[in-house]
Design a protein around this motif. Structure first.
Motif, PDB file in Angstrom:
ATOM      1  N   ILE A 149      11.015   1.993  -5.381  1.00 15.96           N
ATOM      2  CA  ILE A 149      12.097   2.746  -4.763  1.00 15.96           C
ATOM      3  C   ILE A 149      11.664   4.207  -4.752  1.00 15.96           C
ATOM      4  O   ILE A 149      11.128   4.707  -5.674  1.00 15.96           O
ATOM      5  CB  ILE A 149      13.366   2.505  -5.510  1.00 15.96           C
ATOM      6  CG1 ILE A 149      14.578   3.367  -4.935  1.00 15.96           C
ATOM      7  CG2 ILE A 149      13.218   2.948  -6.963  1.00 15.96           C
ATOM      8  CD1 ILE A 149      15.590   2.325  -3.871  1.00 15.96           C
ATOM      9  N   ASP A 150      11.884   4.854  -3.576  1.00 16.63           N
ATOM     10  CA  ASP A 150      11.495   6.366  -3.589  1.00 16.63           C
ATOM     11  C   ASP A 150      12.840   7.095  -2.853  1.00 16.63           C
ATOM     12  O   ASP A 150      12.913   6.993  -1.819  1.00 16.63           O
ATOM     13  CB  ASP A 150      10.213   6.347  -2.410  1.00 16.63           C
ATOM     14  CG  ASP A 150       9.661   7.432  -2.235  1.00 16.63           C
ATOM     15  OD1 ASP A 150      10.018   8.438  -3.081  1.00 16.63           O
ATOM     16  OD2 ASP A 150       8.650   7.732  -1.654  1.00 16.63           O
ATOM     17  N   GLY A 151      13.045   8.149  -3.941  1.00 15.40           N
ATOM     18  CA  GLY A 151      13.975   9.148  -3.114  1.00 15.40           C
ATOM     19  C   GLY A 151      15.273   9.328  -3.866  1.00 15.40           C
ATOM     20  O   GLY A 151      15.863   8.283  -4.091  1.00 15.40           O
ATOM     21  N   VAL A 156      -0.889   6.476  -2.350  1.00 12.64           N
ATOM     22  CA  VAL A 156      -0.745   7.179  -1.315  1.00 12.64           C
ATOM     23  C   VAL A 156       0.324   6.829  -0.496  1.00 12.64           C
ATOM     24  O   VAL A 156       0.281   5.687   0.396  1.00 12.64           O
ATOM     25  CB  VAL A 156      -2.038   7.382  -0.708  1.00 12.64           C
ATOM     26  CG1 VAL A 156      -2.050   8.179   0.558  1.00 12.64           C
ATOM     27  CG2 VAL A 156      -3.042   8.111  -1.720  1.00 12.64           C
ATOM     28  N   HIS A 157       1.329   7.458  -0.093  1.00  7.30           N
ATOM     29  CA  HIS A 157       2.499   7.153   0.729  1.00  7.30           C
ATOM     30  C   HIS A 157       2.403   7.956   2.252  1.00  7.30           C
ATOM     31  O   HIS A 157       2.501   8.895   2.393  1.00  7.30           O
ATOM     32  CB  HIS A 157       3.741   7.380   0.137  1.00  7.30           C
ATOM     33  CG  HIS A 157       5.074   7.556   0.949  1.00  7.30           C
ATOM     34  ND1 HIS A 157       6.338   7.793   0.499  1.00  7.30           N
ATOM     35  CD2 HIS A 157       5.124   6.558   2.115  1.00  7.30           C
ATOM     36  CE1 HIS A 157       7.264   7.097   1.403  1.00  7.30           C
ATOM     37  NE2 HIS A 157       6.395   6.625   2.360  1.00  7.30           N
ATOM     38  N   LEU A 158       1.755   6.891   3.264  1.00  9.55           N
ATOM     39  CA  LEU A 158       1.612   7.718   4.393  1.00  9.55           C
ATOM     40  C   LEU A 158       2.737   7.641   5.245  1.00  9.55           C
ATOM     41  O   LEU A 158       3.311   6.744   5.792  1.00  9.55           O
ATOM     42  CB  LEU A 158       0.523   6.872   5.292  1.00  9.55           C
ATOM     43  CG  LEU A 158      -0.900   6.860   4.407  1.00  9.55           C
ATOM     44  CD1 LEU A 158      -1.728   5.756   5.502  1.00  9.55           C
ATOM     45  CD2 LEU A 158      -1.400   8.095   4.481  1.00  9.55           C
ATOM     46  N   MET A 159       3.533   8.806   5.549  1.00 10.38           N
ATOM     47  CA  MET A 159       4.687   9.073   6.202  1.00 10.38           C
ATOM     48  C   MET A 159       4.072   9.880   7.585  1.00 10.38           C
ATOM     49  O   MET A 159       4.368  10.960   7.738  1.00 10.38           O
ATOM     50  CB  MET A 159       5.672   9.952   5.517  1.00 10.38           C
ATOM     51  CG  MET A 159       6.706   9.132   4.655  1.00 10.38           C
ATOM     52  SD  MET A 159       7.266  10.177   3.195  1.00 10.38           S
ATOM     53  CE  MET A 159       5.846  10.723   2.094  1.00 10.38           C
ATOM     54  N   ILE A 160       3.291   8.811   8.328  1.00 10.00           N
ATOM     55  CA  ILE A 160       2.568   9.430   9.518  1.00 10.00           C
ATOM     56  C   ILE A 160       2.948   8.533  10.704  1.00 10.00           C
ATOM     57  O   ILE A 160       2.952   7.498  10.473  1.00 10.00           O
ATOM     58  CB  ILE A 160       1.308   9.937   9.213  1.00 10.00           C
ATOM     59  CG1 ILE A 160       0.465   8.786   8.941  1.00 10.00           C
ATOM     60  CG2 ILE A 160       1.035  10.923   8.222  1.00 10.00           C
ATOM     61  CD1 ILE A 160      -1.165   8.789   8.631  1.00 10.00           C
ATOM     62  N   LEU A 196       0.390   7.873  -9.754  1.00  7.82           N
ATOM     63  CA  LEU A 196       0.648   9.138  -9.201  1.00  7.82           C
ATOM     64  C   LEU A 196       1.007   8.845  -7.749  1.00  7.82           C
ATOM     65  O   LEU A 196      -0.020   8.522  -6.999  1.00  7.82           O
ATOM     66  CB  LEU A 196      -0.797  10.129  -9.207  1.00  7.82           C
ATOM     67  CG  LEU A 196      -0.277  11.475  -9.292  1.00  7.82           C
ATOM     68  CD1 LEU A 196       0.648  12.063 -10.241  1.00  7.82           C
ATOM     69  CD2 LEU A 196      -1.627  12.270  -8.987  1.00  7.82           C
ATOM     70  N   HIS A 197       2.086   9.321  -7.335  1.00 12.99           N
ATOM     71  CA  HIS A 197       2.451   9.076  -5.940  1.00 12.99           C
ATOM     72  C   HIS A 197       2.230  10.366  -5.051  1.00 12.99           C
ATOM     73  O   HIS A 197       2.578  11.483  -5.460  1.00 12.99           O
ATOM     74  CB  HIS A 197       4.106   8.864  -5.898  1.00 12.99           C
ATOM     75  CG  HIS A 197       4.703   8.408  -4.715  1.00 12.99           C
ATOM     76  ND1 HIS A 197       4.734   7.247  -4.088  1.00 12.99           N
ATOM     77  CD2 HIS A 197       5.299   9.161  -3.687  1.00 12.99           C
ATOM     78  CE1 HIS A 197       5.406   7.341  -3.031  1.00 12.99           C
ATOM     79  NE2 HIS A 197       5.731   8.275  -2.565  1.00 12.99           N
ATOM     80  N   VAL A 198       1.626  10.114  -4.053  1.00 12.42           N
ATOM     81  CA  VAL A 198       1.175  11.230  -2.846  1.00 12.42           C
ATOM     82  C   VAL A 198       1.621  11.009  -1.799  1.00 12.42           C
ATOM     83  O   VAL A 198       1.607  10.065  -0.999  1.00 12.42           O
ATOM     84  CB  VAL A 198      -0.363  11.303  -3.318  1.00 12.42           C
ATOM     85  CG1 VAL A 198      -0.989  12.260  -2.239  1.00 12.42           C
ATOM     86  CG2 VAL A 198      -1.115  11.044  -4.359  1.00 12.42           C
ATOM     87  N   ASP A 199       2.596  12.017  -1.409  1.00 10.79           N
ATOM     88  CA  ASP A 199       3.204  11.875  -0.022  1.00 10.79           C
ATOM     89  C   ASP A 199       2.538  12.691   0.892  1.00 10.79           C
ATOM     90  O   ASP A 199       2.538  13.936   1.076  1.00 10.79           O
ATOM     91  CB  ASP A 199       4.793  12.529  -0.322  1.00 10.79           C
ATOM     92  CG  ASP A 199       5.589  11.763  -0.885  1.00 10.79           C
ATOM     93  OD1 ASP A 199       5.804  10.723  -0.735  1.00 10.79           O
ATOM     94  OD2 ASP A 199       6.235  12.244  -2.154  1.00 10.79           O
ATOM     95  N   VAL A 200       2.055  11.962   2.064  1.00 11.44           N
ATOM     96  CA  VAL A 200       1.285  12.328   3.123  1.00 11.44           C
ATOM     97  C   VAL A 200       2.152  12.378   4.387  1.00 11.44           C
ATOM     98  O   VAL A 200       2.731  11.478   4.718  1.00 11.44           O
ATOM     99  CB  VAL A 200       0.115  11.479   3.356  1.00 11.44           C
ATOM    100  CG1 VAL A 200      -0.427  12.071   4.630  1.00 11.44           C
ATOM    101  CG2 VAL A 200      -0.758  11.475   2.083  1.00 11.44           C
TER     102      VAL A 200
HETATM  103 ZN    ZN Z   1       7.109   8.911  -1.198  1.00 14.22          ZN
END
Ligand code: ZN
Ligand code: DX5
Length: 211
Positions: free
Chosen positions: A171-173, A65-69, A32-36
């Motif tokens: 790969i994401d997007g 958990v994908h940290l975009m921070i 489960l991919h979680v976008d932060v």
């Molecule tokens: Zn993502």
């Protein structure tokens, strides 16, 4: 390599998130991919550790958990405490030294460590980080929003990474049945997909089509 499918909850209906997660789990999702997102590294704000904590209670799927921070090092611990199984940071905002220390810390706790790069970030930037990573997450859109179009110029970069990196490449997007095929051919084996999965009439079918 076995292809894994990771639905991104960014495209789920958050008013019934638990039910949505159970739905993708029953339909055959692997992770489960979680976008932060923090409104600094990307122009959007999403969720924090509290949501991960409650997701942990409703699913047995691994929480990716994908940290975009902007300051990932500062927030790793709360995401560990919340029950993350995999944590990804972006090479654009972190030093190699920090990557090395996060890698040691996560290894001790049995949490998988991912490093990610944006479409505009070259292979050379991630190369020195590869030896610390359990997986690489290649962004195929500029992070911030679900439902964008796949940027095909990232495909040669996946090939470059695959030549030297034998572990998982995600790969994401903009992933759908067509772009998933291109990504797999280039060497990706984890497919993150938000709008394609949560927007599908038949989620099981959509996950099967990605595989
Ligand atoms: Zn993502
Ligand atoms: C983008 C996020 C993605 C996003 C993918 O910033 O990292 O995980 O949810 O959404 P789709 O599959 O709709 O492009």
């Amino acid at each position: 390599m076995r292809i894994k499918v990771a639905p991104s909850i960014l495209s789920a209906d958050f008013s019934c998130l638990g039910a949505q997660v159970k739905k993708v789990q029953a339909a055959g999702a692997d992770l489960l991919h979680v976008d932060v997102m923090d409104g600094h590294f990307v122009p959007n704000i999403t969720i924090g550790p509290v949501v991960v904590k409650y997701l942990r209670k409703v699913t047995k799927l691994k929480l990716d958990v994908h940290l975009m921070i902007q300051q990932p090092a500062k927030f790793i611990q709360p995401f560990i405490d919340a029950g993350s199984d995999m944590i990804t940071v972006h090479v654009e905002v972190i030093s190699l030294k920090e990557i090395a220390s996060i890698s040691r810390m996560l290894k001790k706790m049995g949490i998988k460590f991912g490093v990610s790069l944006n479409p505009g970030t070259p292979f050379e930037k991630i190369k020195p980080a590869l030896k610390f990573a359990d997986f690489v997450l290649v962004m195929s859109v500029n992070p911030g929003f679900g439902g964008q179009s796949f940027i095909p110029s990232v495909l040669p970069k996946i090939r470059q990474i695959r030549e030297v990196f034998k572990k998982d490449i995600a790969i994401d997007g903009g992933i759908n049945a067509v772009t998933a095929k291109l990504a797999k051919l280039a060497g990706a084996n984890i497919l993150v997909a938000g709008s394609y999965i949560f927007g599908a009439k038949n989620i099981k079918q959509a996950i099967k089509a990605l595989r």
